[in-house]
Design a protein around this motif. Structure first.
Motif, PDB file in Angstrom:
ATOM      1  N   ALA A 340       0.882   0.730  -8.747  1.00 22.58           N
ATOM      2  CA  ALA A 340       0.089   1.341  -9.821  1.00 22.58           C
ATOM      3  C   ALA A 340       1.025   1.871 -10.894  1.00 22.58           C
ATOM      4  N   GLU A 401      -6.693   3.049  -4.763  1.00 15.95           N
ATOM      5  CA  GLU A 401      -7.391   3.691  -5.881  1.00 15.95           C
ATOM      6  C   GLU A 401      -7.743   5.139  -5.564  1.00 15.95           C
ATOM      7  N   ILE A 404      -4.771   7.266  -6.156  1.00 22.53           N
ATOM      8  CA  ILE A 404      -4.533   7.440  -7.597  1.00 22.53           C
ATOM      9  C   ILE A 404      -5.453   8.513  -8.167  1.00 22.53           C
ATOM     10  N   TYR A 428      -3.742  -0.722 -11.543  1.00 23.22           N
ATOM     11  CA  TYR A 428      -3.106  -1.032 -10.259  1.00 23.22           C
ATOM     12  C   TYR A 428      -3.347  -2.506  -9.956  1.00 23.22           C
TER      13      TYR A 428
END
Length: 466
Positions: A340, A401, A404, A428
């Motif tokens: 990412a 995700e 993140i 990402y």
């Protein structure tokens, strides 16, 4: 330099080579300069002398030419002083107009004016004597001409008032006035056409002009010959000095090549090979440089790591810089692990700089860097970077995700705590498939600037409502 250090370095100092050579070269160059200036000065004197001789010739010919023009117009007038039928004869004004025109157009070609110019230009006494005699002859001719014209105009007046005022005439004596009109006319003709004194003046004028011309030409020839001999001698000496200069320069080059250029070429090869330099066959100053270089080489090896670290770190925030980011991107571009890319842009930095000063702006950047590091660091600073003025980046590996989003929430809390605004955009690998780092950067950059535009738009709306 101390004696002990000199003995350790060895060789001889550059001054012991350069000073004698420089003294010889300087002396030769001075001699060449003096000789060149002497040649130029002598040549210039010859040119001036030639111009002066030409001017003498021009002036003398002008005086003679003007006198001959006046004589010619007067002779023409005396041959036909009156025109018209008997009883109605008038003065023949044609020659008189030509006479007056010559006087008006060339006033500087009269005898006294020419003689004065010769004296002013520094002519020799012999030349001045001839030109003065020629001037007296020309003036005597002009006085005779004016006298003869006056004899005729006494009995036959001019009706052209302008011509009458312009023409110079002599004053007649009582003896002249006692003559009849025909006698005065005859006397005027004899003065010009048959007068021995007038003819003798014309002959003397031509002879004196010829003598004057011959004399200053001979003077010029003598001086020119002396000048040429002097120039020839100077040129021989100049060529000798040029030869000496060529030899001195050749010896200088040989000495420089032996003791300076040759060793420097050898040192250049050794430096390119990153070798320790050797001190053989060079002047003392080069040997000192060799010692200094070898010492710097040792220090470089010790400081290389420190310098590399400094080159890869942003001085203001302590984060790795753009170079470190690009190098890290090359390392991970072929890695298959999930990746990412987070991009950050500090909002309102320019406003802070303009309103609170650059120190406040620097503090804002440091605070933003701290928030980014606290939120996205993987335990070291290597994955957080400052790669522009107000732009930062973070690279997360082996992330998903959810991870993140958690980090972004933590980041927003840190921003609220510090009361600053930073726009963020991320991308990402699950979103792009192939293409890796560059496509991630492009997508994250696009999202970051979209958020930045939204922040600034909200700020403008709030500002307008206030």
């Amino acid at each position: 330099m101390k004696k002990k250090e000199k003995s350790e370095i060895g060789g001889f100092a550059a001054n012991s080579l350069i000073i004698p050579l420089a003294a010889v070269l300087a002396a030769v160059i001075v001699c060449i300069t003096v000789l060149t200036m002497s040649v130029n000065r002598t040549s210039s004197d010859l040119t001036d002398l030639m111009q002066q001789t030409n001017e003498y010739q021009r002036l003398s010919k002008n005086m003679q030419g003007s006198a001959m023009v006046l004589s010619g117009t007067t002779t023409s007038f005396m041959n036909s002083p009156l025109v018209g039928p008997p009883g109605q004869q008038q003065v023949n004004v044609g020659p008189l107009r030509a006479y007056v025109a010559e006087l008006k157009e060339h006033p500087d070609q009269r005898g006294p004016e020419i003689a004065a110019k010769f004296k002013e230009m520094g002519a020799s006494e012999e030349v001045q004597g001839y030109i003065e005699a020629a001037s007296q002859d020309a003036e005597q001719m002009r006085r005779t001409e004016e006298y003869a014209i006056a004899l005729i105009l006494y009995d036959h007046p001019l009706y052209d008032l302008d011509l009458l005022e312009a023409i110079p005439t002599a004053t007649l004596t009582d003896e002249d006035l006692a003559l009849t009109a025909d006698e005065r006319l005859e006397k005027a003709k004899k003065c010009i056409l048959e007068g021995r004194d007038y003819s003798q003046c014309k002959s003397n004028l031509a002879a004196n002009i010829d003598k004057c011309t011959t004399t200053f030409n001979e003077e010029f020839s003598d001086q020119a010959e002396d000048g040429k001999k002097h120039i020839s001698t100077l040129r021989i000496a100049l060529w000798v000095m040029i030869g000496v200069l060529a030899i001195a320069m050749m010896l200088t080059f040989m000495a420089f090549y032996r003791w300076i250029i040759g060793p420097m070429r050898q040192y250049a090869q050794q430096i390119n090979s990153d070798q320790v330099l050797k001190r053989r066959g060079a002047i003392r100053e080069l040997r000192s440089l060799v010692l200094a270089h070898n010492d710097l080489l040792r220090r470089r090896n010790k400081l290389e790591t420190i310098l590399r670290t400094a080159a890869e770190t942003d001085a203001l925030t302590g984060l790795p810089n753009r170079y470190s980011l690009e190098r890290y991107a090359l390392e991970i571009d072929d890695d298959d692990a999930p990746l990412a890319v987070m991009l950050f842009d500090v909002n309102f930095l320019k406003k802070v700089n303009d309103t609170q000063g650059h120190l406040a702006g620097d503090q804002l950047l440091r605070t933003a860097a701290l928030c980014i590091r606290e939120s996205f660091s993987s335990g070291t600073l290597d994955n957080c970077y400052r790669f522009g003025g107000d732009e930062f980046a973070a690279i997360l590996r082996d992330c998903n995700e959810e991870d993140i989003k958690n980090r972004i929430e933590r980041f927003n809390r840190n921003l609220e705590r510090e009361k600053i605004s930073v726009s963020v955009g991320y991308a990402y690998t699950d979103e792009i498939g192939e293409g890796r780092f560059k496509r991630l950067m492009a997508l994250a950059d696009k999202r970051m600037y979209a958020e930045k535009r939204a922040v600034h738009k909200r700020e403008e709306i709030l500002g307008s409502e206030e």
